[in-house]
Design a protein around this motif. Structure first.
Motif, short mmCIF file in Angstrom:
data_model
loop_
_atom_site.label_atom_id
_atom_site.label_comp_id
_atom_site.label_asym_id
_atom_site.label_seq_id
_atom_site.Cartn_x
_atom_site.Cartn_y
_atom_site.Cartn_z
N HIS A 169 0.85 -1.20 0.00
CA HIS A 169 0.00 0.00 0.00
C HIS A 169 0.88 1.24 0.00
O HIS A 169 2.09 1.17 0.24
CB HIS A 169 -0.96 0.00 1.19
CG HIS A 169 -0.30 0.07 2.54
ND1 HIS A 169 0.52 -0.93 3.03
CD2 HIS A 169 -0.34 1.03 3.52
CE1 HIS A 169 0.93 -0.59 4.25
NE2 HIS A 169 0.44 0.59 4.56
N LEU A 170 0.24 2.38 -0.25
CA LEU A 170 1.00 3.60 -0.45
C LEU A 170 1.06 4.46 0.80
O LEU A 170 0.82 5.68 0.75
CB LEU A 170 0.42 4.39 -1.64
CG LEU A 170 0.55 3.68 -2.99
CD1 LEU A 170 -0.05 4.52 -4.12
CD2 LEU A 170 2.03 3.37 -3.29
N HIS A 171 1.42 3.86 1.91
CA HIS A 171 1.85 4.60 3.08
C HIS A 171 3.37 4.61 3.05
O HIS A 171 4.01 3.62 2.70
CB HIS A 171 1.32 3.96 4.37
CG HIS A 171 -0.09 4.36 4.69
ND1 HIS A 171 -0.88 3.68 5.59
CD2 HIS A 171 -0.86 5.39 4.22
CE1 HIS A 171 -2.05 4.26 5.67
NE2 HIS A 171 -2.07 5.29 4.84
N GLY A 172 3.95 5.75 3.46
CA GLY A 172 5.37 5.97 3.26
C GLY A 172 6.29 4.90 3.81
O GLY A 172 7.31 4.58 3.20
N ASP A 173 5.93 4.34 4.96
CA ASP A 173 6.83 3.35 5.56
C ASP A 173 6.83 2.03 4.81
O ASP A 173 7.50 1.08 5.23
CB ASP A 173 6.50 3.16 7.04
CG ASP A 173 5.06 2.75 7.29
OD1 ASP A 173 4.18 3.11 6.48
OD2 ASP A 173 4.79 2.09 8.32
N HIS A 174 6.10 1.98 3.69
CA HIS A 174 6.08 0.76 2.89
C HIS A 174 6.55 0.98 1.45
O HIS A 174 6.72 0.01 0.72
CB HIS A 174 4.67 0.15 2.89
CG HIS A 174 4.25 -0.35 4.23
ND1 HIS A 174 4.31 -1.67 4.60
CD2 HIS A 174 3.80 0.33 5.32
CE1 HIS A 174 3.90 -1.80 5.85
NE2 HIS A 174 3.59 -0.60 6.31
N TYR A 175 6.78 2.26 1.07
CA TYR A 175 7.23 2.45 -0.32
C TYR A 175 8.19 3.62 -0.53
O TYR A 175 8.70 3.81 -1.65
CB TYR A 175 6.02 2.60 -1.25
CG TYR A 175 5.53 4.03 -1.41
CD1 TYR A 175 5.95 4.83 -2.47
CD2 TYR A 175 4.65 4.58 -0.48
CE1 TYR A 175 5.51 6.13 -2.61
CE2 TYR A 175 4.21 5.87 -0.61
CZ TYR A 175 4.64 6.66 -1.67
OH TYR A 175 4.20 7.95 -1.80
N TYR A 176 8.53 4.38 0.49
CA TYR A 176 9.40 5.54 0.28
C TYR A 176 10.79 5.17 -0.22
O TYR A 176 11.51 6.02 -0.74
CB TYR A 176 9.54 6.35 1.57
CG TYR A 176 8.41 7.33 1.82
CD1 TYR A 176 7.47 7.63 0.84
CD2 TYR A 176 8.29 7.96 3.05
CE1 TYR A 176 6.44 8.52 1.07
CE2 TYR A 176 7.25 8.87 3.30
CZ TYR A 176 6.33 9.14 2.31
OH TYR A 176 5.32 10.03 2.55
N GLY A 177 11.19 3.93 -0.10
CA GLY A 177 12.49 3.51 -0.60
C GLY A 177 12.48 3.09 -2.06
O GLY A 177 13.54 2.82 -2.64
N LEU A 178 11.30 3.08 -2.69
CA LEU A 178 11.18 2.53 -4.04
C LEU A 178 11.93 3.37 -5.07
O LEU A 178 12.68 2.84 -5.89
CB LEU A 178 9.71 2.40 -4.42
CG LEU A 178 9.42 1.81 -5.80
CD1 LEU A 178 10.00 0.41 -5.93
CD2 LEU A 178 7.91 1.80 -6.07
N ILE A 179 11.73 4.70 -5.06
CA ILE A 179 12.37 5.53 -6.08
C ILE A 179 13.89 5.48 -5.95
O ILE A 179 14.61 5.48 -6.94
CB ILE A 179 11.85 6.99 -6.01
CG1 ILE A 179 12.44 7.81 -7.16
CG2 ILE A 179 12.18 7.61 -4.66
CD1 ILE A 179 12.07 7.32 -8.55
N GLY A 180 14.38 5.39 -4.71
CA GLY A 180 15.83 5.28 -4.52
C GLY A 180 16.37 3.99 -5.09
O GLY A 180 17.43 3.98 -5.73
N LEU A 181 15.64 2.90 -4.90
CA LEU A 181 16.07 1.61 -5.43
C LEU A 181 16.04 1.61 -6.95
O LEU A 181 16.98 1.15 -7.61
CB LEU A 181 15.17 0.50 -4.88
CG LEU A 181 15.58 -0.92 -5.23
CD1 LEU A 181 16.90 -1.29 -4.54
CD2 LEU A 181 14.49 -1.90 -4.81
N VAL A 182 14.97 2.15 -7.52
CA VAL A 182 14.85 2.24 -8.98
C VAL A 182 16.00 3.05 -9.57
O VAL A 182 16.59 2.67 -10.59
CB VAL A 182 13.48 2.86 -9.37
CG1 VAL A 182 13.45 3.22 -10.85
CG2 VAL A 182 12.35 1.88 -9.05
#
Length: 301
Positions: free
Chosen positions: A60-73
């Motif tokens: 889901h799109l709460h920060g503690d579950h996806y805020y690292g995605l753009i950095g990884l990409v």
């Protein structure tokens, strides 16, 4: 089947704790589940190969579950990745990611495929010859899914002594392992069960975070080998669950017991607690086989 916990705490990262992210290794595939802030740092700390991650699942799109995605990409691009990357997440995942890439003029040198999810019913989102992944609809403050990973049954194991005793040519070995009976030259039919052993039982893993206590998921995770279930609060703070739409350790254990799962892993702990051991103690009053997630912990499932 191995599970590496990169982060398992709720809300904000701290010096010694990280938000939700984990890596499931199944049938020589490496699946990244959620991608909280600092995920790529945790991948390095745990010596997990970036190049083996081809599928990312966002609950889901709460920060503690996806805020690292753009950095990884972005890091994948800096590492000159060429392999396709598939991202499975709620509708909006693509818009958020591409906007950041656009405004920073940081387009990837590899193909990004977004598989956006909207269904409130379970659905298969990934399948190959070894593994099948389906959603587990959860009840949270925003649209949320858990994910169920199942191994497909393997081929049967050849009983080489039995095969040789019947004089069966090696050309038929693969057919036998695929489950076929064999007809000998004299017309006798040898049942497959006399020529093979059962393959190892397929393993299964369910990721359930974040959600309020919800018995509707029980049929979806029935008899699963290992279930990771959020347990944000202890029973003493159960009154907070309705407002935040989270679960207590006892409630997670109740779900595990109802579903007859083999092993329960608790995670997504609120950072208000100084120790996570009480989560195990509370859960074990309901369900015996309880393990605690923690950052950097590896479970051999």
């Amino acid at each position: 089947m191995n599970l590496t916990i990169l982060g398992c705490y709720a809300a904000t990262p701290r010096t010694l704790t990280n938000p939700t992210s984990q890596v499931l290794e199944m049938k020589n595939r490496m699946f990244l589940i959620d991608c909280g802030e600092g995920t790529q740092v945790q991948l390095r700390k745990n010596k997990l190969r970036f190049s083996k991650i081809n599928h990312v699942f966002i609950s889901h799109l709460h920060g503690d579950h996806y805020y690292g995605l753009i950095g990884l990409v972005s890091t994948f691009s800096l590492l000159n990745r060429k392999t396709d990357l598939h991202i499975y997440g709620p509708k909006g995942t693509k818009e958020i990611t591409l906007l950041q890439l656009k405004l920073s003029n940081s387009w990837t040198g590899y193909n990004l495929y977004f598989h956006e999810l909207e269904s409130k019913e379970p659905e298969v989102v990934f399948e190959d010859d070894k593994v099948i992944v389906s959603t587990i609809p959860l009840k949270h403050r925003v649209y949320t899914n858990g994910f169920l990973f199942r191994e497909k049954p393997g081929e049967r194991k050849l009983d080489i002594n039995a095969v040789q005793a019947h004089g069966i040519h090696t050309a038929y070995y693969q057919k036998i392992k695929n489950g076929s009976d064999i007809t000998l030259d004299d017309g006798r039919v040898i049942p497959n069960s006399e020529l093979t052993f059962d393959p190892p039982a397929p393993k299964s893993y369910a990721f359930c975070s974040d959600t309020i206590y919800d018995e509707s998921i029980v049929p979806l995770i029935k008899d699963v080998d290992v279930v990771y279930h959020e347990s944000t609060f202890l029973d003493s703070e159960a009154h907070l669950c309705e407002k935040t739409m989270h679960t207590t350790a006892k409630q997670a254990a109740t779900i595990a017991k109802m579903a007859n799962v083999k092993q329960l892993i608790l995670g997504h702990f609120s950072t208000r607690y100084n120790s996570i051991e009480p989560f195990r103690e509370e859960a074990q009053t309901i369900f015996e086989n309880v393990l605690l997630a923690d950052d950097g912990k590896v479970f051999e499932l």
